[in-house]
Design a protein around this motif. Structure first.
Motif, PDB file in Angstrom:
ATOM      1  N   ASN A 604       0.805  -1.227   0.000  1.00 49.85           N
ATOM      2  CA  ASN A 604       0.000   0.000   0.000  1.00 49.85           C
ATOM      3  C   ASN A 604       0.838   1.276   0.000  1.00 49.85           C
ATOM      4  OD1 ASN A 604      -2.471  -1.272  -0.111  1.00 49.85           O
ATOM      5  ND2 ASN A 604      -2.686  -1.407   2.120  1.00 49.85           N
ATOM      6  N   ASN A 605       2.117   1.163   0.251  1.00 50.62           N
ATOM      7  CA  ASN A 605       2.992   2.324   0.249  1.00 50.62           C
ATOM      8  C   ASN A 605       3.366   2.669  -1.201  1.00 50.62           C
ATOM      9  OD1 ASN A 605       4.992   4.245   0.495  1.00 50.62           O
ATOM     10  ND2 ASN A 605       6.143   3.149   2.065  1.00 50.62           N
ATOM     11  N   GLU A 606       2.926   3.813  -1.683  1.00 55.77           N
ATOM     12  CA  GLU A 606       3.193   4.191  -3.067  1.00 55.77           C
ATOM     13  C   GLU A 606       4.664   4.463  -3.333  1.00 55.77           C
ATOM     14  OE1 GLU A 606       0.648   7.308  -4.357  1.00 55.77           O
ATOM     15  OE2 GLU A 606      -1.189   6.134  -4.095  1.00 55.77           O
ATOM     16  N   ASN A 607       5.455   4.596  -2.295  1.00 52.06           N
ATOM     17  CA  ASN A 607       6.892   4.816  -2.462  1.00 52.06           C
ATOM     18  C   ASN A 607       7.684   3.517  -2.561  1.00 52.06           C
ATOM     19  OD1 ASN A 607       6.747   7.674  -2.336  1.00 52.06           O
ATOM     20  ND2 ASN A 607       6.543   7.556  -0.112  1.00 52.06           N
ATOM     21  N   THR A 610       8.960  -0.561  -7.530  1.00 55.85           N
ATOM     22  CA  THR A 610       8.016  -1.340  -8.342  1.00 55.85           C
ATOM     23  C   THR A 610       8.173  -2.839  -8.156  1.00 55.85           C
ATOM     24  OG1 THR A 610       7.966   0.424  -9.998  1.00 55.85           O
ATOM     25  CG2 THR A 610       7.213  -1.756 -10.691  1.00 55.85           C
ATOM     26  N   ARG A 641      -5.000  -1.491  -4.406  1.00 61.06           N
ATOM     27  CA  ARG A 641      -3.581  -1.349  -4.717  1.00 61.06           C
ATOM     28  C   ARG A 641      -3.032  -2.627  -5.348  1.00 61.06           C
ATOM     29  NH1 ARG A 641       0.518   1.910  -6.156  1.00 61.06           N
ATOM     30  NH2 ARG A 641       2.487   1.286  -5.219  1.00 61.06           N
ATOM     31  N   VAL A 645      -1.091  -2.624  -8.946  1.00 62.50           N
ATOM     32  CA  VAL A 645       0.310  -3.028  -9.065  1.00 62.50           C
ATOM     33  C   VAL A 645       0.479  -4.133 -10.098  1.00 62.50           C
ATOM     34  CG1 VAL A 645       2.171  -4.234  -7.836  1.00 62.50           C
ATOM     35  CG2 VAL A 645       1.057  -2.264  -6.787  1.00 62.50           C
TER      36      VAL A 645
END
Length: 734
Positions: A604-607, A610, A641, A645
């Motif tokens: 869930n952490n967008e940082n 990839t 999320r 992804v």
């Protein structure tokens, strides 16, 4: 202090002027707050020294102008025409060191996206200046102009640069295999690595450094990327003159320029390549070794065109002569030319990929002959070329003729090399690529390679432990452990399920080594250990099962929500997924919640990088497949999320198992997907090749959601665009 430094710009002492400019430039580069009120004074005083008679001061002035361009360009823009004229003049300075410092200005300018357009009016003057800067200086040639047939002259140990192995990272963009350990790797034209075609690093130390020639070529490269085919208006006239010159130095610089513009100006160069490429190939036989070398490099930059151009019979007319020319030049009697040709060939085969299959036999025959000709330094490049061939052609290499050509030579080297030999690293990497390509065909060689890998890991770890307790003992290079673990991984992947029978005893020892390496203080060692753990789980789970609890206690903490060690975390997350598939519900239950506490925040952490986010998503899906009763209640927390992804992951077995898990969780908790329904639909439609089992699960899942939604189904479907609605109906009967 800074006002005092500025006052020294006009000192009568050259050394004081130089140091004052250099010191204040540091404050400019660091964007120091204390420098800002005096930046205008700095600029004024700096340009007073623009024609300083001292060469070291002039170099300092050039560095300061580059620093201003990078940090305070608005201070240069009002006088840009004068600044550009000055830098063009200084780039042509008779002192090549001053000229190089000035040349850095063009490289820095083209890397400033918001500024680069301002350079366009000056291209007609800058580009010819750069092309003149690519000609070898007399000082260069004193060290580099060697046309001797030196192939039989042994290399010294100083000729071989230290080599460091990158540990394997499991990703989903290379067929689900182990890819590079670096995020976002790419060509970096402002490093001198792309411009090492002239092998300057094997000469006196000064020539291993950045110089005017390399800086000019790199600047033209970046400029051609920034302005594309528009630079050809200024490059082509000079290029025609240089390539037709009787002066070999000028011709060589033209060939260098031709290679430098390849990426940025490919479209504009295409009409000329049918005539130019045969000339490049012809220059592979030029009397000057430096011309032969640069021709190989430049030709390789147009390798993609030679394969995929719109010209008729392009493979036969262009690619095959290029390949044959490079193979022949690899056997040159000059070591510099060997290196350039072998590097160019490796570039070409990497571009060609499976197109190399029809040429495997002549390529292998040349590579094996080169092993007998090359000295130690070039053997390292040769190992890379063999490994790249294996990666390019894959299982097509597993043909008895090819195996018999290649493997006796490789095994002879494996047996004869001492562990401390610098060639061990490239040989390990080469054998890893060969093992993965041969697959079952590597079986006859697996045991002897595996045994030595284990011995190296064990001995290295033992000395590391001794060194930790006794400062008088020098700790060995742990890179040996990393390459050995990665080669063991490759062997297990190659042999597959058969490894648990034919290599059972060795696998048990390997698991003991993995247990030690999972807690090693060096992150790359842990990274490779978790990659091997995942391979052991995939192919030899019975070996892991009795020790599963101990393994999980070591594994779970390595999945770090802050991803302090990204690649360790990545491989640990991936290996959990492989373990879960083999362990099943009952064995995995105690570990699922502790794992979710780490994997879900990562996802869930967008940082999150990839590859790490993708592995977290796939492992969560696999845990959901194995233990849906525990994972499904959390579905709403991560579903959106998760779907986002996995949109970018290409279809493969790992993604398939993750989606099976997602749909198993939806079956157990359909309400958990309601807020993420649109994202689930997008993820479902993103599949290109669905196997029958997965298709049936999608159909069943959509049918269940439709039944549960009842009269609200049409409203839910109405949120999709018409094309997506139609595709859902046609593909999944919904």
């Amino acid at each position: 202090m800074i006002p005092k430094f500025l006052s020294f710009f006009g000192s009568e002492l050259p050394l004081l002027r130089e140091y004052a400019i250099a010191t204040t430039t540091i404050f400019v580069s660091k964007r120091s707050e204390c420098m800002q009120p005096m930046i205008d004074t700095f600029v004024v005083e700096l340009f007073k020294r623009a024609n300083d008679e001292n060469p070291e001061v002039l170099k300092a002035v050039c560095r300061a102008i580059v620093a201003l361009l990078e940090t305070r360009p608005e201070k240069l823009m009002p006088e840009l025409e004068n600044v550009v004229s000055y830098m063009i003049y200084t780039t042509q300075h008779s002192d090549p060191d001053i000229a190089m410092e000035a040349c850095e200005f063009w490289l820095a300018f083209c890397e400033q996206e918001e500024l680069v357009e301002s350079l366009r009016p000056f291209l007609s003057r800058v580009i010819p200046t750069l092309m003149r800067g690519m000609v070898y200086t007399d000082r260069d040639l004193m060290m580099l102009d060697n046309d001797d047939d030196d192939a039989v002259v042994p290399d010294s140990d100083q000729d071989i640069k230290p080599r460091h192995h990158r540990a394997r990272t499991h990703d989903h963009h290379e067929g689900g295999g182990a890819g590079s350990g670096d995020e976002g790797e790419g060509d970096d034209v402002d490093s001198d690595e792309d411009y090492d075609y002239d092998s300057e690093e094997d000469e006196d130390e000064i020539y291993s450094e950045w110089n005017l020639r390399k800086c000019s070529a790199a600047s033209l490269d970046v400029m051609s990327t920034a302005f594309g085919d528009q630079v050809l208006e200024f490059v082509l006239p000079a290029l025609r003159e240089e390539l037709a010159s009787d002066d070999w130095r000028v011709k060589e610089a033209g060939i260098l320029a031709l290679g430098a513009i390849a990426e940025g100006c490919m479209t504009g160069m295409e009409p000329h390549l049918a005539n130019l490429l045969p000339y490049l190939i012809q220059w592979f036989k030029h009397e000057k070794a430096l011309v032969r070398s640069i021709a190989c490099w430049s030709a390789s930059r147009y390798g993609r065109w030679a394969m995929f151009s719109s010209e008729p019979n392009t493979l036969k007319v262009y690619f095959e002569p290029l390949l044959a020319g490079l193979l022949e030049t690899m056997m040159d009697n000059n070591k510099r030319v060997q290196e350039a040709a072998c590097s160019a060939f490796a570039t070409l085969e990497e571009l060609a990929g499976p197109y190399m299959v029809p040429y495997i036999q002549p390529v292998l025959e040349t590579l094996i002959r080169a092993f007998d000709l090359y000295q130690r330094k070039n053997l390292i490049i040769l190992y890379d070329a063999v490994g790249t061939l294996a990666e390019s052609v894959g299982s097509e290499l597993n043909h008895p003729t090819f195996v018999q050509l290649l493997m006796p030579n490789m095994m002879k080297r494996w047996e004869n090399l001492h562990t401390e030999d610098p060639h061990m690293f490239p040989l390990f990497e080469c054998l890893s690529a060969i093992a993965l390509a041969l697959g079952p065909g590597f079986a006859p060689y697996a045991q002897v390679v595996y045994e030595r890998c284990l011995r190296i890991v064990g001995e290295t770890l033992q000395v590391c432990q001794q060194a930790a307790q006794d400062p008088s003992i020098e700790a060995p290079d742990r890179d040996l452990v990393i390459v050995a673990l990665d080669l063991i991984s490759a062997i297990i992947q190659a042999i597959g399920e058969n490894s648990q029978h034919h290599l059972a005893d060795l696998n048990r020892v390997a698991l003991q080594m993995v247990a030690m390496c999972m807690v090693d203080p060096v992150t790359d060692v842990r990274q490779s250990a978790f990659a091997l753990l995942g391979d052991l789980a995939m192919h030899c789970f019975g070996l892991l099962q009795p020790q599963l609890n101990d393994i999980m206690q070591q594994l779970i903490p390595q999945i770090d929500r802050n991803f302090s060690h990204i690649h360790v975390c990545n491989n640990a997350a991936w290996s959990v997924g492989e373990i879960a598939l083999k362990a099943g519900d009952e064995l995995m239950q105690p570990y699922v919640n502790p794992l979710l506490e780490r994997l879900v925040p990562l996802l869930n952490n967008e940082n999150t990088p990839t590859t790490l986010a993708e592995n977290a998503a796939i492992t969560i899906g696999r845990l959901g497949l194995v233990c849906p009763a525990i994972v499904a209640p959390n579905l709403e927390v991560f579903a959106q999320r998760w779907c986002m992804v996995l949109l970018s992951v290409k279809d493969n077995e790992e993604k398939s198992s993750a989606f099976q898990g997602m749909m198993t969780m939806i079956g157990a908790n359909p309400q958990g997907i309601s807020k993420s329904f649109l994202y689930f639909c997008q993820a479902a439609l993103n599949w290109q090749t669905l196997d029958q089992r997965l298709l049936e699960m999608f159909i069943q899942t959509f049918a269940g959601l439709k039944q549960l939604a009842g009269s609200e189904w049409e409203a839910s479907m109405g949120m999709l665009d018409p094309q997506a609605r139609q595709m859902i109906k046609e593909r999944f009967n919904a």
